[in-house]
Design an enzyme around this catalytic site. Structure first.
Site, mmCIF file in Angstrom:
data_model
loop_
_atom_site.group_PDB
_atom_site.id
_atom_site.type_symbol
_atom_site.label_atom_id
_atom_site.label_comp_id
_atom_site.label_asym_id
_atom_site.label_seq_id
_atom_site.Cartn_x
_atom_site.Cartn_y
_atom_site.Cartn_z
ATOM 1 C CB CYS A 158 -0.932 0.005 1.204
ATOM 2 S SG CYS A 158 -1.992 -1.432 1.215
ATOM 3 C CG HIS A 186 -3.602 3.037 1.595
ATOM 4 N ND1 HIS A 186 -4.112 2.688 0.364
ATOM 5 C CD2 HIS A 186 -3.630 1.909 2.356
ATOM 6 C CE1 HIS A 186 -4.424 1.401 0.384
ATOM 7 N NE2 HIS A 186 -4.137 0.899 1.578
ATOM 8 C CG ASN A 245 -6.966 -1.276 0.481
ATOM 9 O OD1 ASN A 245 -6.167 -0.874 -0.349
ATOM 10 N ND2 ASN A 245 -6.597 -1.728 1.673
HETATM 11 O O1 UT7 Z 1 -4.387 -1.601 3.317
HETATM 12 C C1 UT7 Z 1 -3.947 -2.603 4.190
HETATM 13 C C2 UT7 Z 1 -4.911 -3.757 4.187
HETATM 14 N N1 UT7 Z 1 -6.109 -3.443 4.881
HETATM 15 C C3 UT7 Z 1 -6.379 -3.922 6.084
HETATM 16 O O2 UT7 Z 1 -5.593 -4.646 6.643
HETATM 17 C C4 UT7 Z 1 -7.667 -3.549 6.719
HETATM 18 C C5 UT7 Z 1 -7.528 -3.036 8.104
HETATM 19 N N2 UT7 Z 1 -8.559 -3.555 8.989
HETATM 20 C C6 UT7 Z 1 -9.865 -3.272 8.818
HETATM 21 O O3 UT7 Z 1 -10.245 -2.530 7.927
HETATM 22 C C7 UT7 Z 1 -10.855 -3.894 9.799
HETATM 23 O O4 UT7 Z 1 -10.143 -4.526 10.835
HETATM 24 C C8 UT7 Z 1 -11.836 -4.912 9.121
HETATM 25 C C9 UT7 Z 1 -12.822 -4.155 8.243
HETATM 26 C C10 UT7 Z 1 -11.043 -5.909 8.266
HETATM 27 C C11 UT7 Z 1 -12.610 -5.677 10.169
HETATM 28 O O5 UT7 Z 1 -13.330 -4.767 10.982
HETATM 29 P P1 UT7 Z 1 -13.297 -4.931 12.578
HETATM 30 O O6 UT7 Z 1 -14.148 -3.892 13.132
HETATM 31 O O7 UT7 Z 1 -11.844 -4.930 12.957
HETATM 32 O O8 UT7 Z 1 -13.995 -6.326 12.783
HETATM 33 P P2 UT7 Z 1 -13.410 -7.682 13.430
HETATM 34 O O9 UT7 Z 1 -12.375 -8.276 12.548
HETATM 35 O O10 UT7 Z 1 -13.029 -7.402 14.859
HETATM 36 O O11 UT7 Z 1 -14.698 -8.614 13.427
HETATM 37 C C12 UT7 Z 1 -15.852 -8.320 14.197
HETATM 38 C C13 UT7 Z 1 -16.914 -9.345 13.899
HETATM 39 C C14 UT7 Z 1 -16.413 -10.788 13.956
HETATM 40 O O12 UT7 Z 1 -17.450 -11.587 14.476
HETATM 41 P P3 UT7 Z 1 -17.410 -12.043 16.026
HETATM 42 O O13 UT7 Z 1 -16.132 -12.786 16.192
HETATM 43 O O14 UT7 Z 1 -17.443 -10.757 16.800
HETATM 44 O O15 UT7 Z 1 -18.627 -12.877 16.124
HETATM 45 C C15 UT7 Z 1 -16.215 -11.166 12.515
HETATM 46 O O16 UT7 Z 1 -16.363 -12.549 12.265
HETATM 47 O O17 UT7 Z 1 -17.395 -9.156 12.556
HETATM 48 C C16 UT7 Z 1 -17.340 -10.395 11.844
HETATM 49 N N3 UT7 Z 1 -17.104 -10.110 10.441
HETATM 50 C C17 UT7 Z 1 -18.091 -9.855 9.575
HETATM 51 N N4 UT7 Z 1 -19.431 -9.797 9.716
HETATM 52 C C18 UT7 Z 1 -20.155 -9.492 8.628
HETATM 53 C C19 UT7 Z 1 -15.913 -10.042 9.796
HETATM 54 N N5 UT7 Z 1 -16.121 -9.710 8.514
HETATM 55 C C20 UT7 Z 1 -17.456 -9.601 8.341
HETATM 56 C C21 UT7 Z 1 -18.271 -9.281 7.231
HETATM 57 N N6 UT7 Z 1 -19.610 -9.236 7.438
HETATM 58 N N7 UT7 Z 1 -17.764 -9.006 6.004
#
Ligand code: UT7
Length: 338
Positions: free
Chosen positions: A123, A265, A295
């Site tokens: 990125c 970014h 992204n």
């Molecule tokens: O450019 C560099 C690359 N980009 C990145 O690395 C992205 C950076 N990170 C992020 O943007 C965020 O961390 C995400 C958007 C990927 C995830 O958001 P979050 O608020 O950190 O969610 P989380 O990973 O803590 O997940 C929360 C819950 C989980 O369920 P439980 O364990 O609480 O029951 C996930 O399984 O949300 C669930 N979950 C989803 N639910 C519906 C994860 N993805 C999804 C989804 N739809 N697409």
């Protein structure tokens, strides 16, 4: 701000004279994704800010997207491709393993005089590439460079993994950088880059390198796709973005009030919002278009730059800051007088 104090010792400056972007026509909406994995428009919008992203077909390869963006940037700069000395393509989704994607772009735009290469900094690829081209222009070695960020991330996306497949899109953006000895124009004022390979596993795609060759069964079937530890990236990203912008401004003898537009970014709208709050940057001074593109890794900053200029959000003489954080880990910024 004392602008004279920021004049570099170099006789030459690297000036952005052209910009362009290109995305494939096919859009994928959050509702489309909800029919593929267990997710919803509401979850994706709330957690990432993304509404749609562009998806390439088999013919819309990385070099094709890069070439289209390059043609637009060259036209904007009024520069013939034959006058280019250097082409850098920032990408983690190259056309083929080798030769470099930049070789395909060189051929397709007819930049016969240029020497060309790819730069892999995920990125941060565009920021690193801009800084690299900047060095060659400031020393006076070369006159005209083309810097491109181009990605087809959807080709290494695991469409079964709801935590990553919602994030990424395809596209390319390019800028023409030219050497200038006009003392009144500063162009790229400062670039800074950092890396930390100790936590490389946070964001990666393992397949088909020397460690995981195509001749060997992958340890895990999903190793052929991108893997991200979203939560860890999220936490580190906000901190690094804020630190990098502050350090860069301090180095330039500027404050956040001197910034006319921050182009981060486009990784997650919440990350951008958190960082801009900590930087005390008003909403109108931060450019966000992740809602439309998702992204696009190395392509996201030049795509956003092109759009911001075309929408009249950036004018000549403005101080703009690019900042990024991503796989490697890598982070960095460029401070530019446009
Ligand atoms: O450019 C560099 C690359 N980009 C990145 O690395 C992205 C950076 N990170 C992020 O943007 C965020 O961390 C995400 C958007 C990927 C995830 O958001 P979050 O608020 O950190 O969610 P989380 O990973 O803590 O997940 C929360 C819950 C989980 O369920 P439980 O364990 O609480 O029951 C996930 O399984 O949300 C669930 N979950 C989803 N639910 C519906 C994860 N993805 C999804 C989804 N739809 N697409």
């Amino acid at each position: 701000m004392d602008r004279k104090a920021n004049q570099s010792a170099h006789q030459y400056r690297a000036i952005v004279t052209g910009y362009g972007a290109f995305v494939p026509p096919k859009k994928l909406t959050n509702d489309d994704l909800a029919s593929m994995v267990d997710t919803s428009d509401e979850w994706i919008t709330e957690r990432t800010g993304i509404k749609t992203r562009y998806i390439s077909n088999d013919n819309e390869t990385t070099a094709y997207l890069a070439t289209e963006a390059s043609k637009r940037a060259l036209e904007q700069a009024g520069l013939d491709a034959k006058q280019l000395d250097l082409i850098i393509v920032a990408t983690v989704t190259p056309e083929v393993v080798f030769p470099a994607t930049a070789c395909f772009v060189q051929k397709d735009i007819g930049a016969e005089k240029a020497w060309v290469f790819d730069l892999n900094a995920a990125c941060c690829g565009f920021i690193y590439s801009l800084a690299t081209a900047q060095q060659f222009l400031e020393t006076g070695r070369y006159k005209n460079a083309l810097v491109i960020g181009a990605e087809t991330l959807t080709k290494i996306t695991n469409w079964q993994d709801r935590s990553s497949c919602i994030l990424f899109g395809d596209g390319a953006g390019a800028v023409v950088l030219q050497r200038s000895d006009d003392a009144k124009r500063r162009g790229i004022i400062y670039s800074t880059m950092s890396s930390d390979g100790t936590i490389w596993e946070t964001l990666n795609c393992k397949a088909y390198g020397s460690r995981y060759p195509a001749s060997k069964e992958p340890e895990h079937p999903d190793d052929i796709y991108m893997h991200i530890d979203g939560r860890q990236v999220y936490q580190l990203a906000v901190r690094r973005i804020v630190e990098t912008v502050n350090e860069s401004l301090e180095h330039c003898g500027m404050t956040i009030d001197d910034v006319d537009m921050l182009i981060p970014h486009q990784m997650n709208a919440r990350i951008i919002e958190s960082a801009s709050k900590r930087l005390n940057l008003p909403e109108e001074k931060i450019y966000v278009n992740i809602q439309d593109y998702g992204n696009t890794s190395a392509a996201s900053i030049p795509i956003a730059l092109d759009e911001a200029i075309r929408r009249g959000k950036i004018k000549q003489g403005d101080i703009i800051v690019f900042v990024s954080f991503g796989a490697g880990l890598t982070w960095g910024a460029n401070v530019i007088e446009f």
